[in-house]
Design an enzyme around this catalytic site. Structure first.
Site, PDB file in Angstrom:
ATOM      1  N   GLU A 195     -16.359 -13.687  -0.895  1.00 31.63           N
ATOM      2  CA  GLU A 195     -14.960 -13.642  -0.452  1.00 31.63           C
ATOM      3  C   GLU A 195     -14.747 -12.389   0.373  1.00 31.63           C
ATOM      4  O   GLU A 195     -15.538 -11.456   0.300  1.00 31.63           O
ATOM      5  CB  GLU A 195     -14.024 -13.527  -1.673  1.00 31.63           C
ATOM      6  CG  GLU A 195     -14.078 -14.687  -2.604  1.00 31.63           C
ATOM      7  CD  GLU A 195     -13.365 -14.388  -3.928  1.00 31.63           C
ATOM      8  OE1 GLU A 195     -12.545 -13.455  -3.983  1.00 31.63           O
ATOM      9  OE2 GLU A 195     -13.654 -15.098  -4.892  1.00 31.63           O
ATOM     10  N   LYS A 220     -13.025  -8.890   1.056  1.00 28.44           N
ATOM     11  CA  LYS A 220     -12.414  -7.840   0.241  1.00 28.44           C
ATOM     12  C   LYS A 220     -11.187  -7.355   0.994  1.00 28.44           C
ATOM     13  O   LYS A 220     -11.310  -6.692   2.036  1.00 28.44           O
ATOM     14  CB  LYS A 220     -13.409  -6.710   0.006  1.00 28.44           C
ATOM     15  CG  LYS A 220     -12.877  -5.632  -0.922  1.00 28.44           C
ATOM     16  CD  LYS A 220     -14.006  -4.724  -1.339  1.00 28.44           C
ATOM     17  CE  LYS A 220     -13.623  -3.578  -2.237  1.00 28.44           C
ATOM     18  NZ  LYS A 220     -12.323  -3.056  -2.184  1.00 28.44           N
ATOM     19  N   TYR A 265      -8.335 -14.397  -8.275  1.00 28.76           N
ATOM     20  CA  TYR A 265      -8.924 -14.370  -9.607  1.00 28.76           C
ATOM     21  C   TYR A 265      -7.932 -14.932 -10.601  1.00 28.76           C
ATOM     22  O   TYR A 265      -6.767 -14.533 -10.580  1.00 28.76           O
ATOM     23  CB  TYR A 265      -9.269 -12.916  -9.939  1.00 28.76           C
ATOM     24  CG  TYR A 265     -10.105 -12.686 -11.171  1.00 28.76           C
ATOM     25  CD1 TYR A 265     -11.113 -13.561 -11.532  1.00 28.76           C
ATOM     26  CD2 TYR A 265      -9.899 -11.558 -11.963  1.00 28.76           C
ATOM     27  CE1 TYR A 265     -11.880 -13.322 -12.660  1.00 28.76           C
ATOM     28  CE2 TYR A 265     -10.662 -11.305 -13.090  1.00 28.76           C
ATOM     29  CZ  TYR A 265     -11.654 -12.198 -13.432  1.00 28.76           C
ATOM     30  OH  TYR A 265     -12.421 -11.959 -14.544  1.00 28.76           O
ATOM     31  N   CYS A 284       4.143  29.788  21.731  1.00 32.86           N
ATOM     32  CA  CYS A 284       4.214  28.408  22.211  1.00 32.86           C
ATOM     33  C   CYS A 284       3.446  28.276  23.527  1.00 32.86           C
ATOM     34  O   CYS A 284       3.701  29.033  24.465  1.00 32.86           O
ATOM     35  CB  CYS A 284       5.671  28.007  22.402  1.00 32.86           C
ATOM     36  SG  CYS A 284       5.840  26.386  23.173  1.00 32.86           S
ATOM     37  N   CYS A 289       6.208  27.605  26.361  1.00 34.96           N
ATOM     38  CA  CYS A 289       7.282  28.517  26.769  1.00 34.96           C
ATOM     39  C   CYS A 289       7.070  29.954  26.318  1.00 34.96           C
ATOM     40  O   CYS A 289       7.888  30.834  26.605  1.00 34.96           O
ATOM     41  CB  CYS A 289       8.634  27.999  26.276  1.00 34.96           C
ATOM     42  SG  CYS A 289       8.833  28.153  24.486  1.00 34.96           S
ATOM     43  N   CYS A 327       7.593  25.691  17.474  1.00 33.20           N
ATOM     44  CA  CYS A 327       8.212  26.560  18.481  1.00 33.20           C
ATOM     45  C   CYS A 327       9.725  26.514  18.234  1.00 33.20           C
ATOM     46  O   CYS A 327      10.336  25.452  18.328  1.00 33.20           O
ATOM     47  CB  CYS A 327       7.889  26.062  19.888  1.00 33.20           C
ATOM     48  SG  CYS A 327       8.947  26.825  21.133  1.00 33.20           S
TER      49      CYS A 327
END
Ligand code: IVH
Length: 680
Positions: free
Chosen positions: A115, A117, A229, A409, A412, A427
């Site tokens: 089968e 999974k 099952y 940053c 900037c 930032c």
């Protein structure tokens, strides 16, 4: 100390370390739905621990993760119930040779059922006298959480067994609950727009969803299930395959990808076929399960503490490749979070070209210990986003530079800040950091926000680069001739954009509140806030305390809202938006009704089932509007239940036992209409 005892000591230390690591990984996987190890890494560590414990039998302990399944318990909202039969795990291997060995050790002539999974989470459905009475998660294998009310949102799960033969007094069906790829992608997209953390894969999303309290939200997300099952006392059938067929006849969703095999070759063919074919399936799969077909033979083979001896899983290898990490760059997002990004030598992975991969945050890069120039392993994490999982062990001895996270940053130059408790650097310059401004503009015009036709990401980028837009209010002073002059534009497209901008002035206050991009204020939260504060003027003076009284508004969101209005630039933007004609207050029809009819004041009401006159959400809103309170579960505090069709059996049972009154739709509307006819 001699060499031998030194090795022995280090192996014992390793056992202890592995146990600790695997327990923690289990907790993060099953309880937090936020895995730290890939399945492969987890399985490899588990196999290593098993091997070491075999070498040191004196150290074997029932507390070891090799002896018990991971636990998803830890959620107090659901009733915890003991399993009738323990819910075990499966032994697994990534090695076809080991599958062959396992098959060869079985008695001759044994039939094997192969089968798929399914990669979701297991569920155990109880049918007592033909009625679905419980739906338990695996929990710790011994007891699980009863999530029946959420399972009832899956249309294919029968609530009663409709069969010719006499109904068995007790049948248990086990299967996997899954969130199909499409629903998973939609959910993550919504979460991204709402600024909520994304689920790493459909399994985590399904698991997070099944544990939600709000069953309506569960229904909306669209879980499905496959059952694989069947258990019970004195059930008909002598083979697993017969039972699967029986389950199918009884109306259960059972996968068609099942085959009874009689030889190693047939099993290998099944594996080979599905390794490719599974990629077209609507749900995630991670391997093949092999089960001995004959139930007597199953019984004879029996169980270990944690797994049946009559079944094993072959797990598909994740597709991964080695490539060179050329450069680590840093990306600034809408909220200023700086994310390291790996720029790679392009490679082909699961059918797509991969060139970039997120490195999440500073800690992630440090854990991987990678630098520019390293040869790194790239995998499709949960099969979606490419992920770097490690480096080639010989890497990192070369001449390349050390990894340094920037302190300012990259866009900037503002010094970055690290918010306590978060892994991310941010930032703080939300007023003029270019990518933050650009992202805010893109968010403002997006479909769920102002939905401005003709203004897509690219156009916004161009306008931003050209200095035509600095903030969201600038959109309303764009001039026809300036737009028409842009490359690739003309009068026609300019008119279209202007018409879209004009139209956006009709957008409701709730959506404008979402569109202005206050941190953590997503679409749903904005709606709730707008209902309580029907204008920007009213919201402007709300305090943290008042805001946190709104459902779903926590301390952090409330603080973000207060901070937003304390910032003069934001207030100025709002003024300009209002001058332009953008709607900053709710219209008559969106306004909460006057409070004079409070016929539900002091009442706590639970809604259950489906309705024909109004949607559940409308009823919820009505309850609030008339002064009542909505509750998710029945308790002694419940005043009455607004009961629709197919009311949850659990709720009904609880209501009966507590003597809580049920009221149907008509009665409820009559109650309200006796003093008010707003809804007729
Ligand atoms: S049989 C005792 N069949 O895999 C038999 N399990 O890693 C146990 N799973 O807990 C389960 N697809 O959640 C079985 N076709 C399948 C399955 C399957 C997925 C899951 C199940 C189990 C886990 C073991």
């Amino acid at each position: 100390m001699d060499l031998f005892s030194e090795i022995e000591r280090s192996e014992k230390d390793e056992i202890i370390a592995l146990r600790r690591e695997l327990e923690e990984a289990n907790r993060l996987y099953y309880v937090e739905n936020a895995p730290v190890l890939s399945d492969r890494e987890f399985d490899e560590k588990m196999h290593r621990l098993q091997a070491l414990e075999r070498l040191h039998p004196e150290m074997v302990s029932s507390a070891s993760p090799t002896q018990h399944v991971g636990s998803d318990l830890g959620n107090t909202h659901f009733e915890t119930v003991a399993h009738r039969y323990p819910m075990l795990s499966l032994g697994n291997t990534y090695n076809k040779g080991e599958i062959e060995d396992w098959l060869n050790k079985l008695p001759d002539g044994v039939e094997i059922v192969c089968e798929l999974k399914y990669d979701g989470l297991s569920i155990s459905l109880w049918y007592e006298n033909g009625h679905l009475t419980r739906a338990l998660t695996r929990g710790d294998g011994v007891q699980g959480d009863d999530v029946l009310r959420n399972i009832l949102t899956i249309p294919a799960v029968p609530t009663t067994l409709d069969m010719q033969q006499p109904v068995p007094p007790f049948v248990e069906l086990r299967g996997e609950v899954l969130l199909p790829w499409r629903n998973f992608e939609r959910l993550n997209k919504e979460r991204e727009e709402e600024g909520e953390p994304l689920f790493a894969n459909p399994r985590n999303a399904a698991s997070g969803t099944l544990k939600l309290l709000d069953s309506e939200e569960v229904r909306r997300r669209g879980l499905i299930t496959y059952l694989y099952y069947m258990l019970g006392d004195n059930l008909p059938g002598t083979t697993h395959y017969e039972r699967l067929e029986m389950a199918r006849e009884w109306g259960f969703p059972v996968s068609n990808a099942v085959r009874v095999c009689h030889s190693v070759d047939e099993v290998m063919d099944f594996i080979t076929y599905w390794d490719t074919a599974r990629k077209a399936l609507p749900v995630a799969t991670d391997g093949i399960v092999l089960k001995v077909n004959n139930l007597r033979q199953q019984q004879a083979l029996g169980y270990t503490a944690k797994t049946p001896r009559w079944a094993i899983a072959y797990k598909f290898p994740a597709e991964k490749q080695l490539t060179t990490l050329r450069k680590i760059t840093f990306q600034v997002g809408r909220t200023g979070v700086v994310t390291p990004v790996a720029n790679l030598d392009p490679i082909q992975l699961s059918g797509t070209m991969v060139q970039r991969a997120t490195l999440h945050n500073e800690d992630f890069v440090r854990q991987l210990d990678i630098c520019e120039g390293d040869r790194v392993w790239v995998e499709k994490g949960g099969e979606i986003i490419p992920k770097i999982t490690g480096k080639e062990s010989s890497s990192s001895e070369g001449s390349h530079s050390m990894f340094v996270f920037p302190s300012v940053c990259p866009e900037c130059g503002t010094p970055l800040v690290r918010i306590e408790g978060e892994a991310a650097w941010r930032c703080p310059n939300d007023q003029s950091c270019p990518p933050q401004l650009k992202c805010r503009l893109e968010h403002f015009v997006s479909r769920k926000a102002m939905n401005i036709d003709g203004l897509g990401e690219e156009t916004i980028d161009t306008m931003f680069e050209k200095g035509m837009l600095h903030d969201i209010a600038d959109i309303y002073s764009l001039r026809r001739e300036d737009i028409a002059r842009l490359e690739g534009f003309g009068d026609k497209s300019a008119d279209k954009i202007l018409a879209g901008i004009e139209q956006s002035k009709q957008v409701s206050w709730a959506r404008v509140l979402f569109a202005i991009g206050i941190r953590m204020v997503g679409e749903t939260t904005a709606k709730k806030i707008a209902r309580r504060y029907p204008s920007a003027d009213a919201l402007q003076w709300a305090t943290v305390e008042q805001l946190t009284a709104i459902e779903d508004v926590g301390e952090q969101i409330a603080q973000n809202i207060v901070a937003y209005f304390q910032n003069e630039r934001n207030v100025n933007i709002l003024l300009r938006l209002r001058e332009a004609g953008v709607c900053l207050s709710a219209t008559e029809s969106e306004m909460p009704q006057d409070n004079d009819n409070q016929c539900l004041a002091g009442k706590t009401i639970v809604i259950s089932g489906t309705f024909s006159h109004h949607s559940r959400d409308e009823y919820k809103e009505m309850i609030e509007r008339y002064g009542g309170r909505n509750a998710g579960s029945v308790s002694s505090k419940t005043s009455f239940i607004l009961a629709g069709e197919n009311m949850g059996p659990e709720k009904r049972r609880k209501a009966e036992s507590l003597g809580v009154q049920l009221m149907d739709e008509e009665e409820f509307l009559a109650l309200i209409n006796s003093t008010d006819n707003a809804y007729e």
